[in-house]
Design a protein around this motif. Structure first.
Motif: not given
Length: 436
Positions: A20-31, A238-245
């Motif tokens: 879900s993280f990979v999908v949302l990270t790649l598709l969030a800008p399009l969404m 969790v900060t690093l997760v957000a930073l990655t996105q």
């Protein structure tokens, strides 16, 4: 420090390995783009088109009211008024009848007072303003003609004054409607992204703490690590997760701007040339101007300030959320405390809307300096340009506030994480803070 790094690594890898993280990270800008287009569609979907019969007894408006997608004018004989009104009453006629009386002795006030628009259903405000503005414009031109002026002179009188602003400090600074619009949109996106992600990931930390507390897993964990190390590990993970996105999204945005700037730069033309172009070329020209405006911004400064203020703001508020999660036993009890985190962020976000009008105003300055609101307000100001001393002052105050909040949260966390079945009150939390 070793324990904090281990906990941070565990929290980070647990999140980024999820599909879900990979999908949302790649598709969030399009969404987000799709969501914006959907909102624009909904705003336009609620508009209606109207067909109005025009009965012009004055003869002034014949052929001068221009039809568009919102309102279509049909000129009919004034003698057909009774029949048209009856058809409308029977719901068989058009959407409205615009009845313009005869003009007597150039009495335009009487003409305005006696002009009527008959409708059978409620008419939306946009269409009403459209009709009213066109009537006003025709009367205005007629009054000017009475003064002996020609059509070209009238157009010259109506021409707006194009005021150009020159920055004497930064001679390379451009000032145009396109650049200002791009800066405003970018400021809103950065502000909204900071606001939403601080809340989303802050709540994630709070629920993670609450889940481990309810499952009694935390009792096993703190036998090996200190509560303070566990809290910081969760926050940093969790900060690093957000930073990655954010890194992925920034790379996608800059790549998209470069692509559009290269692909449509050849279509950029002057306004005179654009008027005769096909629609596709007009769109290409507009995209080229926007992408050029995007690339003219100081991205290293904008991205650097955005990441710094987001990270510090996130640590500040997630410490607060971690303390809340350790002090309660269920999600219901969190409601009485989460307002202390949400309200300052909302003040910063809604107050920052005034930044679009005056980025250097007093409200914009104080919102970007006070630590409770600066993570949101400063990122909204940065596209417009902020003096370095203000950025440094805001950073110093925010760092001090973060250290203080982490200290207070650790006091609450170390006691609250092991408290069960006891609803924490403000008085009790104050005792935990004072405990050495």
């Amino acid at each position: 420090m070793k324990n904090i790094i281990l906990i941070t690594k565990r929290e980070y890898l647990t999140q980024v390995k999820k599909k879900s993280f990979v999908v949302l990270t790649l598709l969030a800008p399009l969404m987000m783009l799709g969501f914006g287009l959907f909102i624009a569609y909904l705003m336009n979907a609620n508009t209606s088109s109207y067909k109005l019969d025009v009965l012009d007894k004055s003869g002034l408006f014949d052929g001068k009211l221009k039809s568009d997608e919102n309102v279509q004018f049909v000129y009919l004989s004034p003698n057909s008024e009774k029949q048209l009104v009856q058809l409308m009453k029977d719901k068989k006629g058009d959407d409205g009848i615009l009845i313009i009386p005869a003009l007597e002795n150039s009495d335009y006030k009487k003409l305005e007072a006696e002009t009527r628009l008959l409708v059978s259903e409620t008419m939306d405000k946009t269409a009403k303003k459209n009709v009213s503005d066109q009537l006003s414009e025709v009367i205005k031109k007629e009054k000017i003609k009475k003064l002996g002026l020609q059509e070209a002179q009238i157009e010259e009188l109506n021409a707006s004054f194009d005021l150009k602003i020159q920055n004497v400090v930064d001679e390379n600074a451009e000032d145009s409607d396109t650049i200002f619009g791009v800066k405003s949109v970018l400021a809103m996106l950065l502000m909204y992204a900071t606001f939403m992600f601080i809340i989303i990931y802050g709540v994630r930390v709070m629920r993670s703490v609450l889940e481990e507390k309810n499952n009694r897993v935390v009792e096993i964990i703190i036998s090996s690590v200190k509560p303070f190390e566990l809290m910081l590990g969760k926050i940093f993970g969790v900060t690093l997760v957000a930073l990655t996105q954010f890194v992925v999204w920034i790379a996608m945005s800059v790549g998209g701007a470069l692509f559009f700037n290269t692909g449509f730069s050849k279509m950029s033309t002057s306004p005179v040339e654009t008027s005769g172009m096909p629609m596709s070329q007009n769109i290409g020209s507009m995209i080229g101007e926007v992408s050029h405006a995007l690339l003219s911004l100081n991205y290293p400064l904008i991205i650097g300030v955005f990441i710094l203020f987001f990270l510090l703001g996130y640590v500040f508020y997630s410490s607060m959320y971690a303390a809340i999660g350790s002090a309660v036993d269920n999600d219901t009890e969190t409601q009485q405390f989460t307002l202390f985190a949400v309200i300052p962020l909302m003040i910063g976000m809604y107050g920052s809307f005034t930044i679009m009008n005056n980025p250097d105003g007093p409200l914009a300055f104080w919102l970007s300096i006070v630590p409770f609101t600066s993570p949101v307000a400063m990122v909204a100001r940065i596209p417009f340009g902020v003096p370095i001393w203000q950025i440094l002052l805001s950073l110093v105050l925010l760092v001090c506030a973060v250290l203080f909040m982490v200290f207070v949260a650790s006091k609450i966390y170390r006691i609250g994480i092991l408290m069960y079945g006891n609803k924490a009150s403000f008085k009790e939390i104050w005792k935990w803070i004072r405990t050495k």
